[in-house]
Structures are given as C-alpha cells and as structure tokens.
Design a protein around this motif. Sequence first.
Motif, PDB file in Angstrom:
ATOM      1  N   LEU A  12       0.829  -1.208   0.000  1.00 53.55           N
ATOM      2  CA  LEU A  12       0.000   0.000   0.000  1.00 53.55           C
ATOM      3  C   LEU A  12       0.861   1.255   0.000  1.00 53.55           C
ATOM      4  O   LEU A  12       0.515   2.249  -0.647  1.00 53.55           O
ATOM      5  CB  LEU A  12      -0.940  -0.003   1.215  1.00 53.55           C
ATOM      6  N   PHE A  13       1.973   1.213   0.695  1.00 52.85           N
ATOM      7  CA  PHE A  13       2.882   2.367   0.707  1.00 52.85           C
ATOM      8  C   PHE A  13       3.486   2.597  -0.677  1.00 52.85           C
ATOM      9  O   PHE A  13       3.601   3.734  -1.135  1.00 52.85           O
ATOM     10  CB  PHE A  13       3.989   2.152   1.748  1.00 52.85           C
ATOM     11  N   THR A  14       3.860   1.510  -1.343  1.00 58.73           N
ATOM     12  CA  THR A  14       4.415   1.646  -2.696  1.00 58.73           C
ATOM     13  C   THR A  14       3.371   2.225  -3.642  1.00 58.73           C
ATOM     14  O   THR A  14       3.672   3.132  -4.447  1.00 58.73           O
ATOM     15  CB  THR A  14       4.879   0.272  -3.211  1.00 58.73           C
ATOM     16  N   LYS A  15       2.150   1.743  -3.535  1.00 58.03           N
ATOM     17  CA  LYS A  15       1.068   2.231  -4.388  1.00 58.03           C
ATOM     18  C   LYS A  15       0.808   3.720  -4.155  1.00 58.03           C
ATOM     19  O   LYS A  15       0.524   4.474  -5.094  1.00 58.03           O
ATOM     20  CB  LYS A  15      -0.208   1.428  -4.113  1.00 58.03           C
ATOM     21  N   ALA A  16       0.915   4.145  -2.898  1.00 59.11           N
ATOM     22  CA  ALA A  16       0.665   5.553  -2.556  1.00 59.11           C
ATOM     23  C   ALA A  16       1.892   6.426  -2.775  1.00 59.11           C
ATOM     24  O   ALA A  16       1.808   7.658  -2.675  1.00 59.11           O
ATOM     25  CB  ALA A  16       0.208   5.657  -1.103  1.00 59.11           C
ATOM     26  N   GLY A  17       3.034   5.821  -3.047  1.00 53.66           N
ATOM     27  CA  GLY A  17       4.256   6.589  -3.303  1.00 53.66           C
ATOM     28  C   GLY A  17       4.841   7.258  -2.088  1.00 53.66           C
ATOM     29  O   GLY A  17       5.407   8.351  -2.185  1.00 53.66           O
ATOM     30  N   VAL A  18       4.729   6.591  -0.932  1.00 45.40           N
ATOM     31  CA  VAL A  18       5.244   7.177   0.307  1.00 45.40           C
ATOM     32  C   VAL A  18       6.233   6.216   0.954  1.00 45.40           C
ATOM     33  O   VAL A  18       6.270   5.018   0.645  1.00 45.40           O
ATOM     34  CB  VAL A  18       4.105   7.509   1.298  1.00 45.40           C
TER      35      VAL A  18
END
Length: 426
Positions: A160-166
Amino acid sequence: MGRRIFGTAASTVVLALLIPLAGCGGSGGGAGGGGTLRLVAAEYGDTPANSSKAFWDKVTADFTAAHPAIKVEVKLLPWADIDREVSRMVKAGNAPDMALMGSYSDFAAQGKLYSADELLSVTREANFLQPLAEAGTVGSTLYGLPFVASSRLLFYNEALFTKAGVSAPKTWSDLKSAAKALKDKGVKFPYALPLGPEEAHAEAMIWELSNGGGYADSSGNYSLASDPNIQTWRWVKDNLVAPGYTGPTQPSQLNRADAFAAFLRGEVGMLNGYPSLAHEARAKGIGVGTVSMPVSDALGSGEVPPAVGVADWMMAFKQNGNREQISAFLDFLYQDKNLSDFADRYHLLPSTVSASRTPAGGLDRNDQMFLTALYGAQLYPVNDPSWVTVSDTIKRNIGRAVEPGVDPKTVLEDIAAQANEASKKR
C-alpha cells in the motif's frame, strides 16, 4: 504481554485443568517436603490447537520427573477472567501457590507475595531484562517475576505504501502526509487508531511517549493530564481523526483485535503492532515494514521515543507456605529452554538476558527488532497498586478525547482525577 501481552490473546479455552493429579487436591508439604503446587495461568492461545496446555503439560511432567515428591497442578483461565478469579481466590483464603497474569502489585501491596530473593538464586534474579525487572519491583523489592514480554513498533503495509508513493514516516507530519496519500488511493484505514476499550491504554501511551509525555513523571507519579499529553491528543484529533485518516470507524469504537484483523485483510496502511501480528501478516503474503513510532515535529526526527513494553508476571503467594517447593519449580521453569519454548509458541520475547540470546528462542531478524526496542522501552506503571483501576479508566475514556466537539484536555483531566482517587484508596 496483559494483555497482552500479553494479555495478548482472548482465549476460548476456559478453565482447563491441565494435569489431573491423583491423591491430594490441595497444596501440601512443608519446607523441604513434597506435595502439590497449584498454578493458575492465563491462556495465551485462542483456539484449542494453540492452547498453552501443551507447554504446561510438558514442563510440569519434566519437573516432576526431576522432583518426584512435588507435583504441579495447572489451571488455565481466559485473560478476561484471570485477574478477577485470582483476586476472588485470594480473598476467599484459597490462594494458588503461583499465578501467571498481567498484574501483581495489588497482591504485593497486601503483603501476599514472596519476593524474588526468597525464591530465586542471585544469578536467576539478575538475569531478567532490566526494563522488566524495574517494572516488577515495588519499592526496592522484586515481586513480579517477568515471564514473557513484547514491545510495540509501527507497522506499515509495504504494498500500500508503494502504491501511494510514500516511505516510512519519521515524524508526525510524515505520518499525516502518508495517511493522506493512502486515503487518496482508497485505503480503508490509512492509520488504524484502536482506542476502543480492549487495549486503548497501549495505543494512548505510544502516542504520548512520542511527544515526550506518558503516564508517569520521572518520580513515578501519574502525569496523565500533562501539557505534552494534551498537545498530543489535540494533534491526533485535528490532523488524523477529523480529516478521516483513521478510517470509517470511530477510534473509540475500534478495538485492537478488529484493527489487527483489518490489517490482515490488507485494509490498513499503518498501525502499531507486536511480533505475532507481523508473523501472521507475512504468512498471508502481506509485506510488513516496521519502524519506531514517529515523533512529534516538536521533538524532531532525530529523536527516538521509547517503545511501549508489555510483560506478563509470575507471582508466588505466601498463603500455603510452600516456599521451597515453589522455589524449586520456578528455578526449573526459568531455564532458557523453557522460556524460549513458550516465547516461540506465541512470537513473544523471553524475559531473561540469556534466553533472549538463545537461537532456539525463535528470535528471527524481525523479532530482534522488537527485542532491541524492549531494551529501551517504557512499561506501564504496573508496580503501582492502583494501575489495574487506572488502566481500566484510560481504556474506557481515552477514546472520547478525539470525538467531535470534545476538548482532549477535559477528557485527560477527568482521567487524571479518577486516577488520583484510585491512588488515595491504596
């Protein structure tokens, strides 16, 4: 670890008498003699398949093989019942010889317990991890013998962090930015904030420590309504709850078990967790990152706040006069192999220095992070006899601090007033 740890699992296995014993059903045997010891222990499993029964069956059988004159009878109780049931037994004059549960100081204050130096060798007593030994000490005397422990770290769903770019947050501002990005990507719980009555006192203490606050001051007195704590909850309310970054459930209605279940479904971006949750998530194919709790911007990203540590306590009651038999059993129980076996079963941390270094203790690379955090952790003020009452007050009330139209200061001052009353009654 009370809860959880400890006190970590709500048990469906109730009142399990592990070792039926022929002959005498009560405690017996004077100094240097034999007889039957009774141990009441919390059930750490949540199904019959992972019940603590298997551990206690083996360790008590092995002990009796080495000490044929002494038998040990073990009763398992759910975490929800054990404090109340042991208190009832003590008041009725039917105290067990030993109990393993989430609190001990009330019994210590009543003079009901043997001290560690009456039970353990100097080497055994000195082997406890320092933060745990301090939490088990009332005055200058160790009464609560730490058994297993845990610490808390911030978990994040890597996919989810990768998808959100954070990336992993270091400060509260970072956490807020990550939560916003996760929400924009449709994540149901960008940051899960479990302030429901199950274990709100853990989440609350994690946040307060990350702003230089906490439950007690340097003198050990409650400081529940301190300025840093008030600032903490005003920030959480305004910056996470109000914008909807904590998900569709009001934090005061979200219990830890529900937050963990949502994390295992891939619905949570971030939450505070302990080792067993990380193992469960990875078993489901969820990539989990773990970092120290982000600090307030006032403290700065260079600061690392103490983690919250949790321990469960073995205690020995004086009532039956079986000090020597209890001492023999505890000396056997606290061998590295036994502590490591129990900790490994539930992905917890053993309570001693030597067992923590044992490869068989189940401490993989991820567990080692929690052990490192535990060395510098701050535990609940369990050595204050009023803590059982105060922790319940926090659990039932702290969620109101982030509700609409409520000033967190009012809630914290109300909790502090109730804590002061509880302290006066002790």
